[in-house]
Enzyme design. Structure first.
Site: not given
Length: 656
Positions: A374, A488, A490, A501
């Site tokens: 990632h 959270y 994204s 992001t």
């Protein structure tokens, strides 16, 4: 007779030459070598993209406090947090913000969040699988006769190469978000957009509600890997390499898929090479090196340096530089969605190299998907690759059930990579296998498939489908715990140069109001409850818009905190506040990647006592893949509460 024999031999030779030439001309053709030829160059808009804005400090702090309101039920505690924020605005916050703006003005080639965000990923020492690497799984192909491991793997590999070649030739269609999906089909739009210089072309798109997206991450899809180093990893890339890495039974294989001119080899050749790997009789490797990529990054870095001392430099270099990693598994996972998510998210680690930017995984029963590292990029780039290779491999397969592997390809064309190990390394590998087994066993995966709530009913009620999904998460959490928690979601900022992001905070005063009213029976009138759901949708949509436009607050505060540490300044009181720590301890970590080609997706909790929630919403149904750690959170209970929440929301939305 001799003359006749000579003529026959000549005829056979000529036929062979014609056959080889035909094969060369077919595989060298643009139709085979590229996905398509976009009239607008891939990177046409890149230099014209606007820079990611740094929000005003006062607005950031205002949004931060608004996100804290539903999480801090005690007035005195909120007043303390509010006082810290006000002090921050007029003191250290102002100094840090000005320094950030000054630094940003000196680095106009990138965004203010790019370097800190890379550092955040590359410095974290947690293992990649579950903690960071997400997984995406393709839907089944439309033609059952193509659903074999060999055919599926070959077609996916060729489509990946066609995507890569189109990208590097600057003829892959640019990534553009169209508000009106019919706009790109209008010849006049394309003609004008490709003719104008980048800046004017970008403005023309903007005036037509079309928004070009950043494509700087795409280059790291191929020939790229993350290499462990002590304290901070690095990303390496070698675009000269023409081979792919193939993993099977914990063994490494490589073979070229491009010729000396960089062209994709004939499909029969690639088919034959993959078949050679599948036919290799080697038993599973008892000491699979790939398991080391599941380790703590410092532990793995130390082990990698030991491997280099043992003479494995060439092997590791070939692994690192490969175009991508093709993983061929012997597992069959159809009809078991929990096993499916587990397999692509973490597996047993023995047949994986989690450091690779992209691992294309194909199971024995031809289920395909990707697991990706990632740090280098986000969902926009990976989803584009994921979608394009699925569409290309199913609509234009290059090998078919009757395709014969090239007879000219022998097992010698495939190289099995040998690894030198000593007793110390062998023991490290055995220990890591045991440790990873324990980690995976502690992870719980639960699946929810719910019919009735989908895009259609949301459209009918004029509410955002995503807001309904998020409202379900808030309601389920309240049912279980009686309070609200850091959440959270994204949101991509790819509309800006080098955007990454932003965090969207879906737990709002509006969602708290609805959940309190409904779950505590303060309000039973369906019309009033529907109005509250609509209010949740309005707030959610506004927050999403702000985040997408670089006007959230999380990344700004993150950059200010990072800058304070880098400058050696004392930690501002806002960051030492327990409320800030709790907000960033994301119990509910959520993300969606909407696509008709996604069967499922998954990622792990970002905190030990949290949930990792991958979700999708279709026309008439929704799906959730929930990850949690046993002994920390009960995933089955959350799914039950979530199902009940959606039933109740559906009942409200269905009332006339």
């Amino acid at each position: 007779m001799s003359v006749l024999l000579f003529e026959r031999q000549n005829i056979r030779h000529i036929r062979q030459v014609i056959k080889q030439y035909a094969k060369y001309s077919t595989t060298s053709s643009e139709e085979y070598q590229y996905l398509h030829r976009s009239e607008i160059p891939t990177l046409h808009f890149q230099t014209a993209l606007p820079r990611l804005p740094i929000p005003k400090l006062e607005k950031t702090c205002e949004r931060y406090l608004e996100a804290q309101r539903p999480l801090i039920p005690i007035a005195e505690a909120f007043e303390k947090t509010e006082a810290n924020v006000k002090r921050f605005i007029t003191s250290s916050g102002k100094l840090l913000h000005n320094a950030l703006v000054e630094q940003d003005n000196k680095n106009k080639h990138t965004s203010y969040i790019s370097a800190p965000w890379f550092d955040m990923y590359l410095k974290d020492r947690k293992p990649l699988p579950i903690n960071y690497n997400p997984a995406l799984i393709h839907v089944r192909g439309p033609k059952p006769e193509y659903e074999t491991q060999l055919l599926k793997a070959t077609n996916m590999v060729i489509s990946s190469l066609r995507f890569m070649r189109s990208l590097r030739a600057n003829i892959l269609k640019p990534e553009v978000f169209f508000v009106n999906p019919k706009t790109p089909d209008q010849p006049m739009f394309t003609k004008i957009a490709k003719t104008l210089p980048p800046f004017l072309s970008y403005m023309y798109c903007y005036m037509n509600n079309a928004y070009p997206l950043d494509m700087s991450q795409y280059d790291h899809l191929f020939n790229s890997t993350r290499v462990p180093e002590l304290d901070k990893d690095m990303i390496v890339q070698d675009v000269r390499a023409k081979h792919i890495l193939v993993m099977r039974n914990g063994h490494f294989y490589i073979f070229d898929v491009l010729n000396s001119l960089g062209e994709i080899l004939p499909p029969e050749d690639i088919l034959a090479k993959i078949k050679n790997v599948l036919d290799d009789p080697r038993p599973p490797n008892p000491l699979p090196l790939g398991i080391l990529t599941t380790e703590n990054r410092n532990v793995w870095a130390t082990a990698r340096h030991l491997l280099l001392k043992l003479g494995n430099e060439k092997t590791l270099r070939l692994i690192d530089s490969a175009l991508f990693n093709l993983v061929l598994d012997d597992d069959q996972i159809l009809n078991d969605n929990v096993k499916l998510v587990r397999h692509f998210l973490h597996g047993n680690g023995k047949n994986r190299w989690f450091d690779k930017s992209i691992s294309l995984i194909v199971t024995k029963d031809a289920v395909t998907g990707v697991n990706f590292e990632h740090s280098w990029g986000d969902g926009v780039a990976v989803l584009r690759y994921f979608n394009d290779i699925y569409k290309d491999s199913t609509r234009k397969p290059q090998v078919h059930p009757d395709t014969k592997p090239a007879s000219s390809v022998t097992p010698d064309h495939v190289t099995h990579l040998d690894v030198n190990l000593d007793d110390q390394m062998s023991n490290i590998i055995k220990s890591t296998i045991h440790k990873y087994d324990q980690t995976c066993s502690s992870l719980d995966i639960n699946i929810l498939e719910f019919d009735g709530i989908g895009k259609k009913i949301c459209k009918k009620n004029a509410i955002s489908p995503d807001s309904v999904m998020q409202l379900g998460f808030q309601s389920a959490y309240f049912k279980l715990f009686g309070n609200y928690t850091a959440t959270y979601e994204s949101c991509s900022t790819a509309a800006f140069k080098h955007g990454r992001t932003e965090t969207m905070r879906p737990c709002t005063v509006a969602t708290k109001d609805f959940c309190d009213s409904f779950n505590l029976k303060k309000e039973t009138n369906h019309s009033a409850l529907r109005d509250k759901i609509k209010k949740c949708s309005e707030v959610h949509s506004q927050l999403t818009k702000e985040a997408a436009m670089g006007q959230g607050f999380d990344r700004h505060l993150f950059a200010l905190k990072y800058l304070a540490e880098k400058m050696g300044r004392p930690k501002p009181s806002i960051f030492g506040d327990l409320a800030y720590e709790k907000l960033n301890h994301n119990i509910l970590s959520t993300s969606t990647l909407s696509s008709p080609h996604v069967w499922a997706g998954g990622f792990g909790p970002v905190v030990q006592d949290g949930y990792g929630i991958a979700y999708t919403i279709m026309d008439d149904s929704l799906g959730v893949a929930l990850a949690s750690y046993q002994g920390q959170k009960n995933g089955a209970e959350f799914i039950d509460a979530l199902r009940q929440s959606y039933k109740e929301i559906l009942n409200i939305l269905s009332q006339n």
